[in-house]
Design a protein around this motif. Sequence first.
Motif, PDB file in Angstrom:
ATOM      1  N   ASN A  43      15.062  52.940   0.354  1.00  0.00           N
ATOM      2  CA  ASN A  43      13.774  53.535   0.000  1.00  0.00           C
ATOM      3  C   ASN A  43      13.779  55.027   0.298  1.00  0.00           C
ATOM      4  O   ASN A  43      14.626  55.508   1.061  1.00  0.00           O
ATOM      5  N   PRO A  44      12.815  55.765  -0.278  1.00  0.00           N
ATOM      6  CA  PRO A  44      12.743  57.193   0.036  1.00  0.00           C
ATOM      7  C   PRO A  44      12.709  57.461   1.539  1.00  0.00           C
ATOM      8  O   PRO A  44      13.352  58.389   2.024  1.00  0.00           O
ATOM      9  N   VAL A 130       9.100  47.986   1.971  1.00  0.00           N
ATOM     10  CA  VAL A 130       8.257  49.176   2.072  1.00  0.00           C
ATOM     11  C   VAL A 130       7.391  49.387   0.820  1.00  0.00           C
ATOM     12  O   VAL A 130       6.180  49.590   0.947  1.00  0.00           O
ATOM     13  N   PRO A 131       7.952  49.323  -0.399  1.00  0.00           N
ATOM     14  CA  PRO A 131       7.084  49.578  -1.551  1.00  0.00           C
ATOM     15  C   PRO A 131       6.009  48.519  -1.758  1.00  0.00           C
ATOM     16  O   PRO A 131       4.854  48.860  -2.090  1.00  0.00           O
ATOM     17  N   THR A 134       3.383  48.987   0.869  1.00  0.00           N
ATOM     18  CA  THR A 134       2.593  50.176   0.540  1.00  0.00           C
ATOM     19  C   THR A 134       1.554  49.846  -0.528  1.00  0.00           C
ATOM     20  O   THR A 134       0.392  50.252  -0.436  1.00  0.00           O
ATOM     21  N   GLY A 155       0.479  55.609 -12.150  1.00  0.00           N
ATOM     22  CA  GLY A 155       1.936  55.472 -12.136  1.00  0.00           C
ATOM     23  C   GLY A 155       2.375  54.023 -12.092  1.00  0.00           C
ATOM     24  O   GLY A 155       3.124  53.620 -11.208  1.00  0.00           O
ATOM     25  N   ALA A 157       4.492  52.343 -13.730  1.00  0.00           N
ATOM     26  CA  ALA A 157       5.911  52.017 -13.940  1.00  0.00           C
ATOM     27  C   ALA A 157       6.750  52.369 -12.712  1.00  0.00           C
ATOM     28  O   ALA A 157       7.953  52.138 -12.703  1.00  0.00           O
ATOM     29  N   GLY A 158       6.123  52.908 -11.700  1.00  0.00           N
ATOM     30  CA  GLY A 158       6.855  53.274 -10.487  1.00  0.00           C
ATOM     31  C   GLY A 158       7.013  52.082  -9.552  1.00  0.00           C
ATOM     32  O   GLY A 158       6.467  51.000  -9.793  1.00  0.00           O
ATOM     33  N   ALA A 159       7.775  52.294  -8.485  1.00  0.00           N
ATOM     34  CA  ALA A 159       8.066  51.193  -7.557  1.00  0.00           C
ATOM     35  C   ALA A 159       6.783  50.657  -6.913  1.00  0.00           C
ATOM     36  O   ALA A 159       6.503  49.457  -6.956  1.00  0.00           O
ATOM     37  N   VAL A 160       5.987  51.542  -6.326  1.00  0.00           N
ATOM     38  CA  VAL A 160       4.759  51.110  -5.665  1.00  0.00           C
ATOM     39  C   VAL A 160       3.741  50.630  -6.709  1.00  0.00           C
ATOM     40  O   VAL A 160       3.079  49.604  -6.521  1.00  0.00           O
ATOM     41  N   GLY A 161       3.648  51.370  -7.817  1.00  0.00           N
ATOM     42  CA  GLY A 161       2.701  51.001  -8.868  1.00  0.00           C
ATOM     43  C   GLY A 161       2.974  49.618  -9.423  1.00  0.00           C
ATOM     44  O   GLY A 161       2.035  48.840  -9.670  1.00  0.00           O
ATOM     45  N   VAL A 179       0.844  55.646 -17.567  1.00  0.00           N
ATOM     46  CA  VAL A 179       2.298  55.732 -17.769  1.00  0.00           C
ATOM     47  C   VAL A 179       2.568  56.949 -18.649  1.00  0.00           C
ATOM     48  O   VAL A 179       1.670  57.447 -19.328  1.00  0.00           O
ATOM     49  N   SER A 180       3.832  57.410 -18.668  1.00  0.00           N
ATOM     50  CA  SER A 180       4.153  58.605 -19.441  1.00  0.00           C
ATOM     51  C   SER A 180       4.902  58.311 -20.737  1.00  0.00           C
ATOM     52  O   SER A 180       5.228  59.231 -21.479  1.00  0.00           O
ATOM     53  N   LYS A 184       7.663  52.810 -20.585  1.00  0.00           N
ATOM     54  CA  LYS A 184       7.101  52.538 -19.260  1.00  0.00           C
ATOM     55  C   LYS A 184       5.845  51.690 -19.365  1.00  0.00           C
ATOM     56  O   LYS A 184       5.533  50.905 -18.457  1.00  0.00           O
TER      57      LYS A 184
HETATM   58  N1  LIG Z   1       8.651  53.761  -2.673  1.00  0.00           N
HETATM   59  C1  LIG Z   1       8.197  53.611  -1.429  1.00  0.00           C
HETATM   60  O1  LIG Z   1       8.728  52.796  -0.677  1.00  0.00           O
HETATM   61  C2  LIG Z   1       6.997  54.389  -0.941  1.00  0.00           C
HETATM   62  C3  LIG Z   1       6.510  54.143   0.346  1.00  0.00           C
HETATM   63  C4  LIG Z   1       5.401  54.853   0.793  1.00  0.00           C
HETATM   64  C5  LIG Z   1       4.810  55.785  -0.007  1.00  0.00           C
HETATM   65  N2  LIG Z   1       5.325  56.031  -1.233  1.00  0.00           N
HETATM   66  C6  LIG Z   1       4.631  57.031  -2.070  1.00  0.00           C
HETATM   67  O2  LIG Z   1       4.063  56.342  -3.180  1.00  0.00           O
HETATM   68  C7  LIG Z   1       4.097  57.179  -4.319  1.00  0.00           C
HETATM   69  C8  LIG Z   1       4.883  56.504  -5.441  1.00  0.00           C
HETATM   70  O3  LIG Z   1       6.190  56.277  -4.970  1.00  0.00           O
HETATM   71  P1  LIG Z   1       7.229  55.424  -5.825  1.00  0.00           P
HETATM   72  O4  LIG Z   1       8.394  55.153  -4.955  1.00  0.00           O
HETATM   73  O5  LIG Z   1       6.529  54.302  -6.494  1.00  0.00           O
HETATM   74  O6  LIG Z   1       7.665  56.523  -6.879  1.00  0.00           O
HETATM   75  P2  LIG Z   1       8.267  56.322  -8.340  1.00  0.00           P
HETATM   76  O7  LIG Z   1       8.929  54.994  -8.481  1.00  0.00           O
HETATM   77  O8  LIG Z   1       9.045  57.539  -8.637  1.00  0.00           O
HETATM   78  O9  LIG Z   1       6.966  56.306  -9.250  1.00  0.00           O
HETATM   79  C9  LIG Z   1       6.137  57.426  -9.280  1.00  0.00           C
HETATM   80  C10 LIG Z   1       5.155  57.245 -10.411  1.00  0.00           C
HETATM   81  O10 LIG Z   1       4.272  58.365 -10.433  1.00  0.00           O
HETATM   82  C11 LIG Z   1       4.096  58.809 -11.766  1.00  0.00           C
HETATM   83  N3  LIG Z   1       3.927  60.265 -11.752  1.00  0.00           N
HETATM   84  C12 LIG Z   1       4.805  61.191 -11.317  1.00  0.00           C
HETATM   85  N4  LIG Z   1       4.287  62.409 -11.468  1.00  0.00           N
HETATM   86  C13 LIG Z   1       3.068  62.254 -12.012  1.00  0.00           C
HETATM   87  C14 LIG Z   1       2.045  63.144 -12.408  1.00  0.00           C
HETATM   88  N5  LIG Z   1       2.179  64.457 -12.268  1.00  0.00           N
HETATM   89  N6  LIG Z   1       0.905  62.620 -12.920  1.00  0.00           N
HETATM   90  C15 LIG Z   1       0.755  61.297 -13.057  1.00  0.00           C
HETATM   91  N7  LIG Z   1       1.702  60.380 -12.702  1.00  0.00           N
HETATM   92  C16 LIG Z   1       2.839  60.868 -12.182  1.00  0.00           C
HETATM   93  C17 LIG Z   1       5.347  58.416 -12.509  1.00  0.00           C
HETATM   94  O11 LIG Z   1       4.964  58.084 -13.795  1.00  0.00           O
HETATM   95  P3  LIG Z   1       5.967  58.179 -15.045  1.00  0.00           P
HETATM   96  O12 LIG Z   1       7.249  57.541 -14.632  1.00  0.00           O
HETATM   97  O13 LIG Z   1       5.283  57.436 -16.129  1.00  0.00           O
HETATM   98  O14 LIG Z   1       6.148  59.636 -15.311  1.00  0.00           O
HETATM   99  C18 LIG Z   1       5.847  57.173 -11.745  1.00  0.00           C
HETATM  100  O15 LIG Z   1       5.449  55.981 -12.376  1.00  0.00           O
HETATM  101  C19 LIG Z   1       4.750  58.498  -3.877  1.00  0.00           C
HETATM  102  O16 LIG Z   1       3.720  59.384  -3.525  1.00  0.00           O
HETATM  103  C20 LIG Z   1       5.547  58.087  -2.652  1.00  0.00           C
HETATM  104  O17 LIG Z   1       5.727  59.170  -1.761  1.00  0.00           O
HETATM  105  C21 LIG Z   1       6.392  55.341  -1.725  1.00  0.00           C
END
Ligand SMILES: NC(=O)c1ccc[n+]([C@@H]2O[C@H](COP(=O)([O-])OP(=O)(O)OC[C@H]3O[C@@H](n4cnc5c(N)ncnc54)[C@H](OP(=O)(O)O)[C@@H]3O)[C@@H](O)[C@H]2O)c1
Length: 196
Positions: A43-44, A130-131, A134, A155, A157-161, A179-180, A184
């Motif tokens: 994870n990040p 974690v995701p 979250t 978001g 299509a993202g991991a948390v979304g 989604v973009s 997605k």
């Molecule tokens: N992954 C974890 O374990 C974890 C844990 C705690 C907190 N977080 C936080 O949760 C959030 C999402 O993390 P993630 O891991 O799910 O990231 P991710 O898989 O990269 O997904 C991020 C999502 O955000 C969208 N996005 C990015 N820039 C955007 C913008 N300017 N406007 C609107 N949508 C936008 C993207 O949409 P498109 O792909 O459609 O562009 C993508 O679906 C982040 O803030 C991260 O720091 C993550």
Amino acid sequence: MVCESSDLSEDRAARDVLELVELDVPEPQAGEVRVAISASGVNPTDWKARAGLTGRAPEDFQVPHHDGAGRVDAIGPGVTGLAVGQRVWLYLAAADNTYGTAAEFAVVPADKVVPLPDNASDELGACLGVPALTAAYCLGGDPSAVRGRTVLVAGGAGAVGHYAIELAKHAGAQVVTTVSSAEKGELARAAGATSC
Ligand SMILES: NC(=O)c1ccc[n+]([C@@H]2O[C@H](COP(=O)([O-])OP(=O)(O)OC[C@H]3O[C@@H](n4cnc5c(N)ncnc54)[C@H](OP(=O)(O)O)[C@@H]3O)[C@@H](O)[C@H]2O)c1
């Protein structure tokens, strides 16, 4: 795999910090469980800790990675509800703990070891931690609270979304997401989003 102590003032590359080593198999103490790891999730927060970008520097060494899946290998005194050989997933294994999941064995507090159903793969189990937690937190901690409501997931299509959509849908909510791209959008709909 271990991560050596890092200087928090630098952003260090993986090859400068990670080492492949042999460790003694750790013994579970009271309230702990040893898990034979089949799959480890990255994870990040894992690479940020490894790079020295977070507030917590590993002491001596750190087996990285919070999330994983495998089978219960040994149980410490006082642990109930888990059996040796049982399939499980783990979360936050490396939090305040030396033994994360990037190794053959991890020893973690029993409350971070969760039964994994037979129809769920090890890879899925290792991607929950974690995701998915979250996402549950973002839904207020108890996803059932959104039953009958409409939830906007930014978001999707993202991991948390993705997990937020699945949890909200499972709880009985209608889910709208952003989604973009059309591709997605398909991912978000497959997770259970009603509209994108
Ligand atoms: N992954 C974890 O374990 C974890 C844990 C705690 C907190 N977080 C936080 O949760 C959030 C999402 O993390 P993630 O891991 O799910 O990231 P991710 O898989 O990269 O997904 C991020 C999502 O955000 C969208 N996005 C990015 N820039 C955007 C913008 N300017 N406007 C609107 N949508 C936008 C993207 O949409 P498109 O792909 O459609 O562009 C993508 O679906 C982040 O803030 C991260 O720091 C993550």
